[in-house]
Design a protein around this motif. Structure first.
Motif, PDB file in Angstrom:
ATOM      1  N   ALA A   1       0.835  -1.209   0.000  1.00 28.12           N
ATOM      2  CA  ALA A   1       0.000   0.000   0.000  1.00 28.12           C
ATOM      3  C   ALA A   1       0.866   1.253   0.000  1.00 28.12           C
ATOM      4  O   ALA A   1       0.584   2.216  -0.724  1.00 28.12           O
ATOM      5  N   MET A   2       1.948   1.251   0.805  1.00 28.70           N
ATOM      6  CA  MET A   2       2.851   2.404   0.849  1.00 28.70           C
ATOM      7  C   MET A   2       3.543   2.597  -0.509  1.00 28.70           C
ATOM      8  O   MET A   2       3.633   3.710  -1.020  1.00 28.70           O
ATOM      9  N   GLN A   3       4.012   1.512  -1.095  1.00 28.69           N
ATOM     10  CA  GLN A   3       4.697   1.613  -2.385  1.00 28.69           C
ATOM     11  C   GLN A   3       3.742   2.066  -3.485  1.00 28.69           C
ATOM     12  O   GLN A   3       4.128   2.838  -4.365  1.00 28.69           O
ATOM     13  N   GLU A   4       2.508   1.596  -3.434  1.00 26.23           N
ATOM     14  CA  GLU A   4       1.514   2.055  -4.410  1.00 26.23           C
ATOM     15  C   GLU A   4       1.297   3.560  -4.298  1.00 26.23           C
ATOM     16  O   GLU A   4       1.266   4.264  -5.310  1.00 26.23           O
ATOM     17  N   ARG A   5       1.128   4.052  -3.076  1.00 32.07           N
ATOM     18  CA  ARG A   5       0.943   5.503  -2.879  1.00 32.07           C
ATOM     19  C   ARG A   5       2.109   6.285  -3.474  1.00 32.07           C
ATOM     20  O   ARG A   5       1.917   7.289  -4.144  1.00 32.07           O
ATOM     21  N   PHE A   6       3.319   5.833  -3.181  1.00 30.11           N
ATOM     22  CA  PHE A   6       4.509   6.506  -3.695  1.00 30.11           C
ATOM     23  C   PHE A   6       4.497   6.537  -5.222  1.00 30.11           C
ATOM     24  O   PHE A   6       4.699   7.598  -5.833  1.00 30.11           O
ATOM     25  N   HIS A   7       4.235   5.398  -5.845  1.00 30.39           N
ATOM     26  CA  HIS A   7       4.292   5.346  -7.313  1.00 30.39           C
ATOM     27  C   HIS A   7       3.118   6.072  -7.969  1.00 30.39           C
ATOM     28  O   HIS A   7       3.285   6.667  -9.031  1.00 30.39           O
ATOM     29  N   TYR A   8       1.946   6.066  -7.344  1.00 32.67           N
ATOM     30  CA  TYR A   8       0.845   6.869  -7.881  1.00 32.67           C
ATOM     31  C   TYR A   8       1.180   8.358  -7.798  1.00 32.67           C
ATOM     32  O   TYR A   8       0.887   9.124  -8.717  1.00 32.67           O
ATOM     33  N   SER A   9       1.793   8.756  -6.709  1.00 26.61           N
ATOM     34  CA  SER A   9       2.190  10.152  -6.537  1.00 26.61           C
ATOM     35  C   SER A   9       3.218  10.551  -7.603  1.00 26.61           C
ATOM     36  O   SER A   9       3.077  11.586  -8.267  1.00 26.61           O
ATOM     37  N   CYS A  10       4.229   9.727  -7.779  1.00 28.61           N
ATOM     38  CA  CYS A  10       5.242  10.005  -8.810  1.00 28.61           C
ATOM     39  C   CYS A  10       4.632   9.935 -10.207  1.00 28.61           C
ATOM     40  O   CYS A  10       4.984  10.734 -11.079  1.00 28.61           O
ATOM     41  N   PHE A  11       3.707   8.998 -10.411  1.00 27.14           N
ATOM     42  CA  PHE A  11       3.033   8.886 -11.704  1.00 27.14           C
ATOM     43  C   PHE A  11       2.368  10.204 -12.075  1.00 27.14           C
ATOM     44  O   PHE A  11       2.496  10.685 -13.200  1.00 27.14           O
ATOM     45  N   LEU A  12       1.686  10.793 -11.117  1.00 24.83           N
ATOM     46  CA  LEU A  12       0.994  12.049 -11.385  1.00 24.83           C
ATOM     47  C   LEU A  12       1.984  13.181 -11.672  1.00 24.83           C
ATOM     48  O   LEU A  12       1.776  13.975 -12.591  1.00 24.83           O
ATOM     49  N   LEU A  13       3.070  13.259 -10.919  1.00 18.05           N
ATOM     50  CA  LEU A  13       4.082  14.285 -11.171  1.00 18.05           C
ATOM     51  C   LEU A  13       4.691  14.120 -12.564  1.00 18.05           C
ATOM     52  O   LEU A  13       4.827  15.089 -13.310  1.00 18.05           O
ATOM     53  N   PHE A  14       5.022  12.883 -12.928  1.00 19.74           N
ATOM     54  CA  PHE A  14       5.582  12.627 -14.257  1.00 19.74           C
ATOM     55  C   PHE A  14       4.558  12.965 -15.342  1.00 19.74           C
ATOM     56  O   PHE A  14       4.897  13.545 -16.376  1.00 19.74           O
ATOM     57  N   LEU A  15       3.284  12.605 -15.099  1.00 13.90           N
ATOM     58  CA  LEU A  15       2.234  12.882 -16.079  1.00 13.90           C
ATOM     59  C   LEU A  15       2.035  14.381 -16.273  1.00 13.90           C
ATOM     60  O   LEU A  15       1.944  14.863 -17.407  1.00 13.90           O
ATOM     61  N   LEU A  16       1.984  15.129 -15.171  1.00 15.22           N
ATOM     62  CA  LEU A  16       1.833  16.582 -15.281  1.00 15.22           C
ATOM     63  C   LEU A  16       3.036  17.212 -15.981  1.00 15.22           C
ATOM     64  O   LEU A  16       2.881  18.165 -16.761  1.00 15.22           O
ATOM     65  N   SER A  17       4.217  16.671 -15.741  1.00 17.67           N
ATOM     66  CA  SER A  17       5.419  17.159 -16.423  1.00 17.67           C
ATOM     67  C   SER A  17       5.340  16.859 -17.923  1.00 17.67           C
ATOM     68  O   SER A  17       5.702  17.695 -18.754  1.00 17.67           O
ATOM     69  N   THR A  18       4.842  15.680 -18.264  1.00 19.11           N
ATOM     70  CA  THR A  18       4.675  15.297 -19.671  1.00 19.11           C
ATOM     71  C   THR A  18       3.698  16.231 -20.366  1.00 19.11           C
ATOM     72  O   THR A  18       3.965  16.719 -21.471  1.00 19.11           O
ATOM     73  N   ILE A  19       2.576  16.483 -19.723  1.00 17.73           N
ATOM     74  CA  ILE A  19       1.557  17.369 -20.303  1.00 17.73           C
ATOM     75  C   ILE A  19       2.117  18.773 -20.495  1.00 17.73           C
ATOM     76  O   ILE A  19       1.927  19.389 -21.549  1.00 17.73           O
ATOM     77  N   ASP A  20       2.837  19.285 -19.499  1.00 21.27           N
ATOM     78  CA  ASP A  20       3.415  20.612 -19.627  1.00 21.27           C
ATOM     79  C   ASP A  20       4.429  20.661 -20.766  1.00 21.27           C
ATOM     80  O   ASP A  20       4.445  21.611 -21.547  1.00 21.27           O
ATOM     81  N   ALA A  21       5.263  19.630 -20.870  1.00 21.98           N
ATOM     82  CA  ALA A  21       6.256  19.590 -21.950  1.00 21.98           C
ATOM     83  C   ALA A  21       5.564  19.578 -23.311  1.00 21.98           C
ATOM     84  O   ALA A  21       6.022  20.256 -24.251  1.00 21.98           O
TER      85      ALA A  21
END
Length: 175
Positions: free
Chosen positions: A111-131
Motif C-alpha cells: 500500500a505504501m509503495q503504491e501511494r509513492f508510485h501513484y504520486s510520482c506517476f501524477l508528477l511525471f504525467l503533469l510534467s509530460t503534459i506541460d512539456a
C-alpha cells in the motif's frame, strides 16, 4: 544493500529527465507556481486511503499481469527475483515472506509503495503534459517512457503481488 542499489539506479535514471525538464523550465524563466502546484497535487495522492487506490486495480486475474510482462519486471526491482536469487545463494533465510504475519505486513508495504508510485506517476504525467503544451515533444516522450518504467510497471507489480498474497492468505481475489 542490493535493494538500495536497485532503488537508487531506477530513481536516478527515471527522475533525471523530469529534473532536467524542470531545470530547463526555470532556465526559460517560466513561473515556479506550476512546478510547486504539480508537486502539491502529486503529494495529495500519497495521502489517499489504501482502499481508494485499491479501487484502481486493473485486473483480478494473475494471468493478465503475467501476459503484460510483470513477471519479467520482477527480476529488476526491490525484493525481486534477482535479489531473492542472490539472498538464496548467500543467505540461509532468503525470501521476503515466511509466515502469515509477514504476508500481512507486506500488504502494508505494498500500500505504501503504491501511494509513492501513484504520486510520482501524477508528477511525471503533469510534467509530460506541460512539456507537450510548450512543444517539447521529445522531452515529453522521454518523461512518458520513464513514467511507464518507474511508475506504471511498479504499480502493476504491486497489484499483482497483492493479488498473489491475498490468494494465499484468504483464498480470494483482491477487492
Amino acid at each position: 544493500m542490493l535493494n538500495q542499489v536497485i532503488n537508487m539506479f531506477w530513481t536516478m535514471v527515471c527522475f533525471a529527465p523530469v529534473g532536467f525538464y524542470w531545470a530547463l523550465y526555470f532556465a526559460e524563466k517560466r513561473p515556479a507556481w506550476l512546478l510547486f502546484t504539480s508537486i502539491g497535487i502529486s503529494l495529495l495522492i500519497s495521502m489517499l486511503p489504501a482502499r481508494w487506490l485499491s479501487a484502481l486495480t486493473i485486473s483480478k486475474d494473475r494471468k493478465f499481469y503475467e501476459r503484460i510482462g510483470v513477471t519479467f519486471i520482477r527480476w529488476f526491482v526491490q525484493n525481486g527475483k534477482l535479489v531473492n536469487w542472490v539472498k538464496g545463494k548467500y543467505l540461509l533465510n532468503s525470501g521476503l515472506i515466511h509466515n502469515r504475519k509477514e504476508a500481512l505486513n507486506y500488504l502494508g508495504t505494498i500500500a505504501m509503495q503504491e501511494r509513492f508510485h501513484y504520486s510520482c506517476f501524477l508528477l511525471f504525467l503533469l510534467s509530460t503534459i506541460d512539456a507537450l503544451c510548450i512543444g517539447k515533444t521529445g522531452m515529453a516522450l522521454l518523461i512518458l517512457l520513464c513514467n511507464i518504467l518507474y511508475n506504471v510497471y511498479p504499480i502493476l507489480l504491486q497489484q499483482y503481488n497483492k493479488l498473489r498474497i491475498n490468494l494465499i492468505l484468504f483464498g480470494r481475489r483482491v477487492r
